[in-house]
Design an enzyme around this catalytic site. Structure first.
Site, PDB file in Angstrom:
ATOM      1  N   SER A  89       0.814  -1.221   0.000  1.00 46.96           N
ATOM      2  CA  SER A  89       0.000   0.000   0.000  1.00 46.96           C
ATOM      3  C   SER A  89       0.841   1.262   0.000  1.00 46.96           C
ATOM      4  CB  SER A  89      -0.892   0.039   1.244  1.00 46.96           C
ATOM      5  OG  SER A  89      -1.864  -0.951   1.159  1.00 46.96           O
ATOM      6  N   HIS A  91      -3.474  -0.054  -5.276  1.00 43.18           N
ATOM      7  CA  HIS A  91      -2.685  -1.111  -5.897  1.00 43.18           C
ATOM      8  C   HIS A  91      -2.959  -1.132  -7.400  1.00 43.18           C
ATOM      9  CE1 HIS A  91      -1.455  -3.497  -2.187  1.00 43.18           C
ATOM     10  NE2 HIS A  91      -2.191  -2.523  -1.713  1.00 43.18           N
ATOM     11  N   HIS A 132      -5.355  -9.359  -1.102  1.00 38.95           N
ATOM     12  CA  HIS A 132      -5.298  -9.724   0.313  1.00 38.95           C
ATOM     13  C   HIS A 132      -6.346 -10.777   0.645  1.00 38.95           C
ATOM     14  CE1 HIS A 132      -3.948  -5.570  -0.199  1.00 38.95           C
ATOM     15  NE2 HIS A 132      -3.125  -5.780   0.814  1.00 38.95           N
ATOM     16  N   TYR A 165      -8.416 -10.617   2.982  1.00 40.76           N
ATOM     17  CA  TYR A 165      -9.697 -10.006   3.357  1.00 40.76           C
ATOM     18  C   TYR A 165     -10.559  -9.612   2.151  1.00 40.76           C
ATOM     19  CZ  TYR A 165      -7.258  -5.518   2.536  1.00 40.76           C
ATOM     20  OH  TYR A 165      -6.546  -4.484   1.981  1.00 40.76           O
ATOM     21  N   GLU A 166      -9.965  -9.609   0.945  1.00 38.64           N
ATOM     22  CA  GLU A 166     -10.755  -9.159  -0.204  1.00 38.64           C
ATOM     23  C   GLU A 166     -11.823 -10.176  -0.591  1.00 38.64           C
ATOM     24  OE1 GLU A 166      -8.440  -7.047  -3.343  1.00 38.64           O
ATOM     25  OE2 GLU A 166      -6.767  -7.349  -1.975  1.00 38.64           O
ATOM     26  N   ALA A 201       2.750  -1.913   4.276  1.00 33.32           N
ATOM     27  CA  ALA A 201       2.488  -0.900   5.293  1.00 33.32           C
ATOM     28  C   ALA A 201       2.062  -1.655   6.551  1.00 33.32           C
ATOM     29  CB  ALA A 201       1.379   0.030   4.829  1.00 33.32           C
ATOM     30  N   MET A 222      -1.835  -6.783   7.353  1.00 35.11           N
ATOM     31  CA  MET A 222      -2.878  -7.638   6.773  1.00 35.11           C
ATOM     32  C   MET A 222      -2.397  -8.376   5.522  1.00 35.11           C
ATOM     33  SD  MET A 222      -5.995  -4.882   7.005  1.00 35.11           S
ATOM     34  CE  MET A 222      -6.170  -3.777   8.429  1.00 35.11           C
ATOM     35  N   SER A 223      -1.080  -8.522   5.366  1.00 37.82           N
ATOM     36  CA  SER A 223      -0.573  -9.146   4.125  1.00 37.82           C
ATOM     37  C   SER A 223       0.707  -9.916   4.416  1.00 37.82           C
ATOM     38  CB  SER A 223      -0.294  -8.050   3.089  1.00 37.82           C
ATOM     39  OG  SER A 223       0.802  -7.252   3.504  1.00 37.82           O
ATOM     40  N   ASN A 257       1.618   3.850  11.214  1.00 39.84           N
ATOM     41  CA  ASN A 257       0.892   4.293  12.413  1.00 39.84           C
ATOM     42  C   ASN A 257       1.358   3.460  13.595  1.00 39.84           C
ATOM     43  OD1 ASN A 257      -0.861   2.287  10.655  1.00 39.84           O
ATOM     44  ND2 ASN A 257      -1.306   1.831  12.809  1.00 39.84           N
ATOM     45  N   HIS A 271      -7.383   3.892   6.111  1.00 39.00           N
ATOM     46  CA  HIS A 271      -6.538   3.658   4.940  1.00 39.00           C
ATOM     47  C   HIS A 271      -5.900   4.962   4.442  1.00 39.00           C
ATOM     48  CE1 HIS A 271      -4.890   1.148   1.851  1.00 39.00           C
ATOM     49  NE2 HIS A 271      -5.485   1.816   0.875  1.00 39.00           N
TER      50      HIS A 271
HETATM   51  N1  HPA Z   1      -2.914  -2.834  11.402  1.00 34.20           N
HETATM   52  C1  HPA Z   1      -2.989  -3.668  10.330  1.00 34.20           C
HETATM   53  N2  HPA Z   1      -2.558  -3.347   9.133  1.00 34.20           N
HETATM   54  C2  HPA Z   1      -1.985  -2.144   8.976  1.00 34.20           C
HETATM   55  C3  HPA Z   1      -1.861  -1.234  10.031  1.00 34.20           C
HETATM   56  C4  HPA Z   1      -2.345  -1.608  11.312  1.00 34.20           C
HETATM   57  O1  HPA Z   1      -2.272  -0.859  12.304  1.00 34.20           O
HETATM   58  N3  HPA Z   1      -1.261  -0.122   9.528  1.00 34.20           N
HETATM   59  C5  HPA Z   1      -1.025  -0.361   8.200  1.00 34.20           C
HETATM   60  N4  HPA Z   1      -1.460  -1.586   7.860  1.00 34.20           N
END
Ligand code: HPA
Length: 262
Positions: free
Chosen positions: A22, A53, A75, A77-78, A105, A200-201, A224, A236
Site C-alpha cells: 500500500s 494497488h 489480500h 480479506y478481499e 504498510a 494484513m498481508s 501508524n 486507509h
Molecule cells: N494494522 C494492520 N494493518 C496495517 C496497520 C495496522 O495498524 N497499519 C497499516 N497496515
C-alpha cells in the site's frame, strides 16, 4: 501460465521478484522497463480491489539486477481466500526468480518505531488460523518455516541501510486478517506474543514463496502506531499519507538493496 510474460519479454529472466504494498507502488519507476503487463492479461494473477494497488507486472532492470515487480497484491480479506497470490508467485518462480522481496504498510507495536520507520522482517506470526496451502496434496505442503525470511537477506538489508544512514529496524510481523483494524486488546495480545509490527498481508505470500522454493525478504513501513498505542485514528487514508511521506526513503533503500543483490 507464464507464456504471456515470455511473449512480452522474450529471453528475459528475472532474478528478484518484488511485491509492492500500500502506497509503495512508486518503486516501479526505478525499473528500467522491458515490459509492463496488466494482471488482467496474466492467467492466475489476482484482481486487486484496493485502490492504491495498480495491478501491473513490470519487468526490467534495477541497476544490473533483472526484476519482476508486482505493483499491487490481493489480500485475504478481499475475498476470504488466503491463496490469492498463488498463481502470481508460482509464475515468478517458473520465470526463474530466486528471491521474493515484499514491502508492506504496517502498524508499529514499538514506541521506538514511530510512523515513518522501516523494519526488515526477521520472522512472522500467523494469527489468522488460515493458510494459503489449505487443500494442497503431497508432502510438499509441509513447508519448513524456520528462516523463512532469509537471514542473509535480512543482514544485507540492514547493511545497505546502514551504509546510507537510513535507520532500519528489524523485528517480527504478525498477520491479522483485516480489513477492520485490530482492537487495543488484540494489539496487547500481539505484543505479549512477541510481535513488533502488525499488518494484513505478506505472510501468505511468504508461505507460498517458500513452498515454491524462493528466498524471501520483507520490508515493512510503519504507517501508524498499532491500535491503542497512539492517539491517531486508524484508516486507509492515514496509511497512504504516511506511506507517501516516506516513499522516497523506502524506494531508495529498496533500489540499493536490489542493485546490490548478488
Ligand atoms: N494494522 C494492520 N494493518 C496495517 C496497520 C495496522 O495498524 N497499519 C497499516 N497496515
Amino acid at each position: 501460465m507464464s507464456d504471456v510474460v515470455v511473449r512480452a519479454a522474450p529471453g528475459f529472466r528475472p532474478k528478484v521478484a518484488v511485491i509492492l504494498g500500500s502506497g509503495l507502488g512508486g518503486f516501479a519507476t526505478e525499473v528500467k522497463q522491458v515490459a509492463a503487463i496488466p494482471y488482467g492479461e496474466l492467467p492466475g494473477f489476482p484482481q486487486t480491489t484496493v485502490g492504491s494497488h495498480a495491478g501491473k507486472l513490470v519487468l526490467g532492470h534495477v541497476g544490473p539486477t533483472p526484476v519482476a515487480v508486482l505493483q499491487g497484491r490481493a489480500h485475504y480479506y478481499e475475498r476470504g481466500r488466503a491463496d490469492e497470490m498463488k498463481g502470481a508467485i508460482d509464475t515468478l518462480a517458473k520465470l526463474g526468480c530466486e528471491t521474493l522481496l515484499q514491502t508492506n504498510a504496517a502498524g508499529s507495536l514499538r514506541l521506538d518505531m514511530p510512523p515513518g520507520s522501516a523494519m526488515v522482517v526477521t520472522d512472522h506470526i500467523n494469527f489468522t488460523g488460515v493458510n494459503p496451502l489449505f487443500g494442497e496434496c503431497g508432502d510438499g505442503r509441509f513447508v519448513d518455516m524456520v528462516d523463512a525470511y532469509d537471514p542473509k537477506l535480512v543482514a544485507q538489508m540492514l547493511a545497505v541501510a546502514r551504509s546510507v544512514n537510513i535507520l532500519c529496524h528489524d523485528g517480527v510481523y504478525i498477520w491479522f486478517s483485516g480489513p477492520s483494524f485490530e482492537t487495543p486488546a488484540e494489539i496487547r495480545a500481539a505484543r505479549a506474543l512477541g510481535a513488533d509490527a502488525v499488518g494484513m498481508s505478506t505472510v501468505p505470500e511468504t508461505i507460498l514463496a517458500r513452498r515454491a522454493g524462493l528466498r524471501v525478504a520483507a520490508l515493512s513501513l510503519m504507517t501508524n502506531y498499532a491500535a491503542g498505542l497512539g492517539g491517531d485514528k486508524l484508516g486507509h487514508e492515514q496509511t497512504l499519507a504516511v506511506a507517501q511521506g516516506s516513499e522516497a526513503t523506502m524506494r531508495r533503500l529498496l533500489r540499493l538493496f536490489v542493485e546490490q543483490y548478488a
